[in-house]
Enzyme design. Sequence first.
Site, PDB file in Angstrom:
ATOM      1  N   ARG A 127       0.845  -1.185   0.000  1.00 26.73           N
ATOM      2  CA  ARG A 127       0.000   0.000   0.000  1.00 26.73           C
ATOM      3  C   ARG A 127       0.889   1.246   0.000  1.00 26.73           C
ATOM      4  NH1 ARG A 127      -2.180  -3.644   3.743  1.00 26.73           N
ATOM      5  NH2 ARG A 127      -4.320  -4.341   3.283  1.00 26.73           N
ATOM      6  N   LYS A 152      -2.097  -2.704   7.426  1.00 30.64           N
ATOM      7  CA  LYS A 152      -3.488  -2.460   7.796  1.00 30.64           C
ATOM      8  C   LYS A 152      -3.914  -3.445   8.882  1.00 30.64           C
ATOM      9  CE  LYS A 152      -7.908  -1.467   5.566  1.00 30.64           C
ATOM     10  NZ  LYS A 152      -8.631  -1.435   4.271  1.00 30.64           N
ATOM     11  N   HIS A 258      -2.837   3.144  -5.678  1.00 26.92           N
ATOM     12  CA  HIS A 258      -3.470   1.878  -5.295  1.00 26.92           C
ATOM     13  C   HIS A 258      -3.753   1.004  -6.513  1.00 26.92           C
ATOM     14  CE1 HIS A 258      -4.813  -0.143  -1.694  1.00 26.92           C
ATOM     15  NE2 HIS A 258      -5.912  -0.559  -2.308  1.00 26.92           N
ATOM     16  N   ARG A 261      -1.213  -1.657  -6.798  1.00 26.92           N
ATOM     17  CA  ARG A 261      -1.455  -2.814  -5.917  1.00 26.92           C
ATOM     18  C   ARG A 261      -2.496  -3.743  -6.540  1.00 26.92           C
ATOM     19  NH1 ARG A 261      -1.508  -4.626  -0.414  1.00 26.92           N
ATOM     20  NH2 ARG A 261      -3.575  -5.218   0.343  1.00 26.92           N
ATOM     21  N   HIS A 284      -4.213  -9.453   3.274  1.00 27.02           N
ATOM     22  CA  HIS A 284      -5.647  -9.446   3.546  1.00 27.02           C
ATOM     23  C   HIS A 284      -5.965 -10.357   4.716  1.00 27.02           C
ATOM     24  CE1 HIS A 284      -6.722  -8.128  -0.834  1.00 27.02           C
ATOM     25  NE2 HIS A 284      -6.412  -7.115  -0.072  1.00 27.02           N
ATOM     26  N   TYR A 293     -10.361 -10.249  -7.015  1.00 27.83           N
ATOM     27  CA  TYR A 293      -9.465 -10.303  -8.168  1.00 27.83           C
ATOM     28  C   TYR A 293      -9.716 -11.517  -9.058  1.00 27.83           C
ATOM     29  CZ  TYR A 293      -6.988  -6.758  -5.501  1.00 27.83           C
ATOM     30  OH  TYR A 293      -6.680  -5.613  -4.809  1.00 27.83           O
TER      31      TYR A 293
END
Length: 310
Positions: A127, A152, A258, A261, A284, A293
Amino acid sequence: MRHRIRMRHYSIRTERTYVHWVKRFVVFHGSTRHPREMGGQEVTAFLSALATDRNVAASTQNQALSALLFLYKVLAVELPWLDEVRRAKKPVRLPTVLTQAEVRVLLAHIEGMHGLMARLMYGTGMRLMECVRLRVKDLELERREVIVRMGKGGRDRITVLPESLVIPLEAHLALVKEWWLRDRADGIEGVELPNAYGRKNPGIGKTWGWQWVFPSHDLSIDPRTQLRRRHHTYEQSLQRAVSRAAAHARIAKPVSTHTLRHSFATHLMEAGYDIRTVQELLGHKDVSTTMIYTHVLNRGGRGVVSPLDR
């Protein structure tokens, strides 16, 4: 409120955002009433005005709600309506993904440190702030790995370091080391450290391993400690560089940092890597987030052959 935010070790970006929304809430209601004198009706009116008059996105409305919920926790005001406040539902959007040819053209229009950062983001899936806050000690050049700290959700992870970036990174770090040596000779304070780590280890912020991989060219004043030192590069400068490159490359899609990414994840899945591997590299928490995706595994709409082509 700032004191409570810092007690909880929230980032300075969160601090600024929360204070901003509380100020807007007070100003919206005339700047004459203290939040203690207001309640659910006023909060609902403010959030409704954001949605109807300002037409803000669901994420922005939820951000304002989070700030106000935190405010009333700070004020220790027990309000039963807090449990009934519902967050705006975010629409599910497919990510904007560049083709590999578009990525090559885009990166060709970004030079210098920003070009290296953009290549690193596309090559690792980091990120924006993970890239900007990268430290020297977390680059494993020999093992071709990057350790992403405090991603994150506060989670650490390991992602791949592209072979093609090893030599450029070595050259870049040699330049950064010259800045570091000059700062040490000038008696400049060490870099910012997480939480109370600096108090436990005095002087460690001046060591080479803790330096920013992408430092700012200029010294600045730390807004919390008021110390003059070298911070990491400003994230918006990279965002602007990517936007300018997209315009020069004549890419019609909306392109941001982004997007790199998203393209990283998409191109890995196109290459046949399994979704669990991609999930770990992206950091994630839930594989359902990575599932977005999978749309790239089809050709056309869900792999359907149009009747026109028949």
